[in-house]
Design a protein around this motif. Structure first.
Motif, mmCIF file in Angstrom:
data_model
loop_
_atom_site.group_PDB
_atom_site.id
_atom_site.type_symbol
_atom_site.label_atom_id
_atom_site.label_comp_id
_atom_site.label_asym_id
_atom_site.label_seq_id
_atom_site.Cartn_x
_atom_site.Cartn_y
_atom_site.Cartn_z
ATOM 1 N N TYR A 42 0.860 -1.257 0.076
ATOM 2 C CA TYR A 42 0.090 -0.036 0.075
ATOM 3 C C TYR A 42 1.115 1.243 0.119
ATOM 4 O O TYR A 42 0.715 2.235 -0.672
ATOM 5 N N GLY A 43 1.956 1.062 0.877
ATOM 6 C CA GLY A 43 2.894 2.414 0.939
ATOM 7 C C GLY A 43 3.442 2.530 -0.288
ATOM 8 O O GLY A 43 3.614 3.614 -0.719
ATOM 9 N N VAL A 44 4.080 1.608 -1.057
ATOM 10 C CA VAL A 44 5.023 1.530 -1.990
ATOM 11 C C VAL A 44 4.002 2.267 -3.097
ATOM 12 O O VAL A 44 4.398 3.136 -3.958
ATOM 13 N N GLU A 45 2.707 1.625 -3.246
ATOM 14 C CA GLU A 45 1.918 2.161 -4.431
ATOM 15 C C GLU A 45 1.769 3.655 -4.142
ATOM 16 O O GLU A 45 1.664 4.486 -5.144
ATOM 17 N N GLU A 46 1.508 4.034 -2.741
ATOM 18 C CA GLU A 46 1.255 5.705 -2.369
ATOM 19 C C GLU A 46 2.391 6.520 -3.052
ATOM 20 O O GLU A 46 2.140 7.397 -3.581
ATOM 21 N N ALA A 47 3.719 6.011 -2.674
ATOM 22 C CA ALA A 47 4.848 6.638 -3.094
ATOM 23 C C ALA A 47 4.951 6.920 -4.538
ATOM 24 O O ALA A 47 5.324 7.848 -5.170
ATOM 25 N N VAL A 48 4.653 5.675 -5.358
ATOM 26 C CA VAL A 48 4.629 5.627 -6.791
ATOM 27 C C VAL A 48 3.552 6.705 -7.286
ATOM 28 O O VAL A 48 3.827 7.530 -8.237
ATOM 29 N N ALA A 49 2.579 6.762 -6.632
ATOM 30 C CA ALA A 49 1.407 7.856 -7.270
ATOM 31 C C ALA A 49 1.767 9.197 -6.862
ATOM 32 O O ALA A 49 1.291 9.988 -7.690
ATOM 33 N N ALA A 50 2.786 9.266 -5.952
ATOM 34 C CA ALA A 50 3.202 10.496 -5.474
ATOM 35 C C ALA A 50 4.257 10.899 -6.462
ATOM 36 O O ALA A 50 5.012 12.187 -6.278
ATOM 37 N N GLY A 51 4.920 10.152 -7.708
ATOM 38 C CA GLY A 51 6.024 10.546 -8.303
ATOM 39 C C GLY A 51 7.202 10.012 -7.815
ATOM 40 O O GLY A 51 8.237 10.276 -8.667
ATOM 41 N N CYS A 52 7.537 9.215 -6.786
ATOM 42 C CA CYS A 52 8.623 8.665 -6.469
ATOM 43 C C CYS A 52 8.832 7.269 -7.328
ATOM 44 O O CYS A 52 7.996 6.698 -7.780
ATOM 45 N N THR A 53 10.150 7.347 -7.803
ATOM 46 C CA THR A 53 10.447 6.145 -8.672
ATOM 47 C C THR A 53 11.460 5.182 -8.155
ATOM 48 O O THR A 53 11.935 4.299 -8.617
#
Ligand code: UTP
Length: 292
Positions: A42-53
């Motif tokens: 869940y957290g990784v998907e949230e970070a990716v949705a925030a633009g983190c690569t």
């Protein structure tokens, strides 16, 4: 306005998960399945949705299932492909394609501040996100995305924050802060205290497990000494940061679940289960018939 992008997200995941024993004796807390995904996904998907690569996971002993989870799984993929189970194959493949993930070890769980410090070399000299995988934030706009937008406005460190009721503040880092006149969701921080006694808490504004930090935090984390609970606390590092830079709280829009706690995990399971696109309708019908 800042032109610096938040590209990297650090996930401290080397703790012992004692609140969730015995489930976490041999299984990482971060791998407990909430509805159908491990907490950390869940957290990784949230970070990716925030633009983190780039995702950096701080791990420790007994945590290797996290690495397997985000890796390719050739036998599973081959078996699903041979059986024509293409939807499940897509699910399995999508997890391994989420982002570039690196791992760094925390040799001993000395505290959250120490865990974040372990990511120093991998983060380098740029602002970065920190997400605690056991805080699940259910929000229309992902919480970290909201915070990245606030960072683009301020260029300063930002701490996810919410108002908690009564004595609960003693379980959190607590902010002494005032709302920013230009954006009431931004709280200019004057001071902060880790796990205050309720009578001594400067406010009911708690820090949740979402942070954007400037890289100066690393040299400050190198200098902190054990604080509340004998642990090297991230809050103490941020307190030191306040002497050099502005720091904001951010009153995010959404609902947080403390899934590192047994009751919080149960509540999150029910709420997210009800929202699940395939399982939700049947789960709702079943729940309504329960004699509660
Ligand atoms: P928590 O305090 O919620 O996790 O830390 P914990 O220590 O594992 O759990 P309890 O309190 O004993 O039940 C928040 C996050 O920080 C990580 C944890 O893995 C968790 O994801 N953490 C904590 C570290 O990586 N290293 C530490 O030294 C402490």
């Amino acid at each position: 306005m800042t032109s610096q992008k938040i590209r990297k997200a650090v996930f401290p995941a080397a703790g012992m998960g004692t609140r969730f024993l015995p489930a976490t004796k041999a299984t990482p807390k971060e791998m407990l399945a909430l509805v159908d995904k491990p907490l950390i996904q869940y957290g990784v998907e949230e970070a990716v949705a925030a633009g983190c690569t780039e995702i950096i996971i701080v791990t420790g002993r007994g945590k290797s299932t996290m690495e397997d989870h985000f890796d390719r799984s050739p036998e599973l993929e081959a078996s699903l492909a041979a059986k024509g189970k293409t939807a499940l194959l897509d699910v399995a493949l999508s997890v391994s394609k989420l982002a570039k993930i690196s791992y760094v070890r925390q040799p001993e769980p000395l505290g959250l501040g120490h865990a974040v410090l372990m990511a120093k070399e991998l983060v380098g000299n740029e602002p970065f996100a920190v997400l605690l995988p056991d805080d699940i934030v259910d929000a229309t706009v992902p919480c970290m995305k909201q915070m990245v937008e606030a960072f683009e406005q301020t260029g300063a460190s930002i701490l996810g924050s919410e108002v908690v009721e009564g004595d609960a503040i003693q379980n959190y880092g607590c902010l002494d802060c005032t709302p920013d006149p230009t954006n009431p969701r931004l709280l200019a921080v004057r001071h902060m205290v880790e796990k205050p006694k309720p009578a001594e808490a400067p406010s009911q504004n708690a820090i949740i497990g979402r942070y954007i930090l400037t890289p100066r935090i690393f040299s400050l984390l190198e200098q902190i000494t054990p604080g509340a609970g004998g642990e090297l606390q991230l809050t103490d590092g941020i307190k030191a940061l306040l002497e050099f830079e502005k720091v904001y709280g951010f009153s995010y829009e959404g609902k947080r679940h403390d899934a590192g706690d047994k009751l919080g995990f149960l509540m999150a399971t029910v709420e997210l289960g009800l929202k699940h696109k395939d399982l939700g309708p049947k789960f709702r019908t079943w729940l309504k018939d329960l004699p509660v």
